[in-house]
Design a protein around this motif. Sequence first.
Motif, PDB file in Angstrom:
ATOM      1  N   LEU A 104       0.815  -1.105   0.043  1.00 38.38           N
ATOM      2  CA  LEU A 104      -0.049  -0.121   0.059  1.00 38.38           C
ATOM      3  C   LEU A 104       0.600   1.342   0.132  1.00 38.38           C
ATOM      4  N   GLY A 105       2.021   1.031   0.476  1.00 37.79           N
ATOM      5  CA  GLY A 105       2.895   2.300   0.853  1.00 37.79           C
ATOM      6  C   GLY A 105       3.324   2.995  -0.766  1.00 37.79           C
ATOM      7  N   THR A 106       3.369   1.810  -1.712  1.00 34.55           N
ATOM      8  CA  THR A 106       3.931   2.472  -2.924  1.00 34.55           C
ATOM      9  C   THR A 106       2.592   2.648  -4.067  1.00 34.55           C
ATOM     10  N   VAL A 107       1.573   2.482  -3.933  1.00 32.58           N
ATOM     11  CA  VAL A 107       0.573   2.759  -4.635  1.00 32.58           C
ATOM     12  C   VAL A 107       0.352   4.061  -5.333  1.00 32.58           C
ATOM     13  N   ALA A 108       0.519   4.905  -4.332  1.00 35.01           N
ATOM     14  CA  ALA A 108       0.371   6.522  -5.163  1.00 35.01           C
ATOM     15  C   ALA A 108       1.501   6.814  -5.889  1.00 35.01           C
ATOM     16  N   GLU A 109       2.779   6.153  -5.669  1.00 32.95           N
ATOM     17  CA  GLU A 109       4.037   6.462  -6.519  1.00 32.95           C
ATOM     18  C   GLU A 109       3.817   5.812  -7.727  1.00 32.95           C
ATOM     19  N   ARG A 110       3.337   4.544  -7.689  1.00 35.87           N
ATOM     20  CA  ARG A 110       3.743   3.683  -8.923  1.00 35.87           C
ATOM     21  C   ARG A 110       2.494   3.741  -9.886  1.00 35.87           C
TER      22      ARG A 110
ATOM     23  N   THR B 145      -7.909   6.391  -0.261  1.00 34.02           N
ATOM     24  CA  THR B 145      -7.833   7.451   0.533  1.00 34.02           C
ATOM     25  C   THR B 145      -7.886   6.558   2.026  1.00 34.02           C
ATOM     26  N   PRO B 146      -7.766   7.135   3.064  1.00 33.03           N
ATOM     27  CA  PRO B 146      -7.700   6.574   4.478  1.00 33.03           C
ATOM     28  C   PRO B 146      -9.041   5.857   4.529  1.00 33.03           C
ATOM     29  N   GLU B 147     -10.177   6.571   4.386  1.00 33.45           N
ATOM     30  CA  GLU B 147     -11.657   6.163   4.561  1.00 33.45           C
ATOM     31  C   GLU B 147     -11.940   4.924   3.769  1.00 33.45           C
ATOM     32  N   THR B 148     -11.479   4.622   2.457  1.00 32.52           N
ATOM     33  CA  THR B 148     -11.678   3.577   1.729  1.00 32.52           C
ATOM     34  C   THR B 148     -10.835   2.553   1.980  1.00 32.52           C
ATOM     35  N   LEU B 149      -9.579   2.745   2.586  1.00 35.39           N
ATOM     36  CA  LEU B 149      -8.791   1.601   3.210  1.00 35.39           C
ATOM     37  C   LEU B 149      -9.222   0.935   4.408  1.00 35.39           C
ATOM     38  N   ALA B 150      -9.796   2.075   5.288  1.00 29.78           N
ATOM     39  CA  ALA B 150     -10.548   1.562   6.542  1.00 29.78           C
ATOM     40  C   ALA B 150     -11.461   0.678   6.220  1.00 29.78           C
ATOM     41  N   ARG B 151     -12.282   1.008   5.363  1.00 25.22           N
ATOM     42  CA  ARG B 151     -13.476   0.256   4.784  1.00 25.22           C
ATOM     43  C   ARG B 151     -13.170  -1.147   4.281  1.00 25.22           C
ATOM     44  N   ALA B 152     -12.144  -1.181   3.521  1.00 22.81           N
ATOM     45  CA  ALA B 152     -11.484  -2.351   3.016  1.00 22.81           C
ATOM     46  C   ALA B 152     -11.065  -3.450   3.914  1.00 22.81           C
ATOM     47  N   TYR B 153     -10.090  -2.735   4.887  1.00 23.95           N
ATOM     48  CA  TYR B 153      -9.413  -3.345   5.880  1.00 23.95           C
ATOM     49  C   TYR B 153      -9.889  -3.908   7.148  1.00 23.95           C
ATOM     50  N   GLY B 154     -11.050  -2.860   7.538  1.00 24.95           N
ATOM     51  CA  GLY B 154     -11.587  -3.037   8.860  1.00 24.95           C
ATOM     52  C   GLY B 154     -10.854  -2.454   9.794  1.00 24.95           C
ATOM     53  N   VAL B 155      -9.758  -1.784   9.614  1.00 23.31           N
ATOM     54  CA  VAL B 155      -8.772  -0.830  10.417  1.00 23.31           C
ATOM     55  C   VAL B 155      -8.342   0.268   9.977  1.00 23.31           C
ATOM     56  N   PRO B 156      -8.012   1.318  10.810  1.00 23.74           N
ATOM     57  CA  PRO B 156      -7.615   2.679  10.350  1.00 23.74           C
ATOM     58  C   PRO B 156      -6.108   2.110   9.859  1.00 23.74           C
ATOM     59  N   LEU B 157      -5.787   2.810   8.632  1.00 21.78           N
ATOM     60  CA  LEU B 157      -4.394   2.512   8.037  1.00 21.78           C
ATOM     61  C   LEU B 157      -4.059   3.883   7.539  1.00 21.78           C
ATOM     62  N   ALA B 158      -2.781   4.132   7.758  1.00 26.20           N
ATOM     63  CA  ALA B 158      -1.975   5.294   7.174  1.00 26.20           C
ATOM     64  C   ALA B 158      -1.611   5.195   5.884  1.00 26.20           C
ATOM     65  N   ILE B 159      -1.825   6.066   5.008  1.00 30.34           N
ATOM     66  CA  ILE B 159      -1.261   6.082   3.803  1.00 30.34           C
ATOM     67  C   ILE B 159       0.294   6.665   3.778  1.00 30.34           C
TER      68      ILE B 159
END
Length: 250
Positions: A208-214, A236-250
């Motif tokens: 996930l840490g390289t998605v925006a870069e690549r 976005t943090p909101e969509t990732l939280a919905r997908a993974y079920g926990v807050p994630l920092a991008i």
Amino acid sequence: MLARTPPDSLLTMADPLVVENLSVAYRGVPALQDVSWTAPVSGLAAIVGPNGAGKSTLVKAILGLVPSTGRVTVGTRPFEAVRDATAYVPQRASVDWDFPATALDVVLQGMVREAGWLRAYGRTRRDKALALLDQVGLADLATRQIGQMSGGQQQRVFLARGLARNARILFLDEPLAGVDAASERIILDVFDRLDRDGRLVICVHHDLGTVAERFAHVLVLNRRVIASGPVSQAFTPETLARAYGVPLAI
């Protein structure tokens, strides 16, 4: 015998890949539910989501490798009608690395559509395969058995096989997983060339840490579509939280 249709004539650069209400179940357990997605016409697109989200299953369902319901079209035609204009690079774990094939043999397999199953590969195709291996930095290992290569080298060989199909749409399942830094750089350079050439590269991606870069486009998946679109809008943090079920920092 009817002549084969050249792959580049099967699709125009404006034909979008459209997935409509695609569902897959394994032994009655849903793996994908009503997935609808319109991929970008060209560029680099990532499919992300947690383990078990159905990312690899989605790619296989699009390709017709697993039973599914729903519809997949490219432009006005069903996916099956334009399959020869696509290429698929599977996960390394799904490949039999003990098979007695060299790197050159593997790339030549990508040209079966051109040569036909019963025809020998001529010098021209062998030279083309060697040139593709050179693109991924492996021309000097053309005669090495694939099981005797590193993970990154193996991934590059299968990328070269995908390139051998001269495809307009390339599907890759975790192409950067477990590869060394040199292989990652070479693979990403190939992606950039495909992007500039107007082709579509769809990657199941884990970092996930390289998605925006690549990548320019992202599909966030967890059995259903959570979000899709340009990375700036859908990742976005909101969509990732919905997908993974926990807050994630991008």
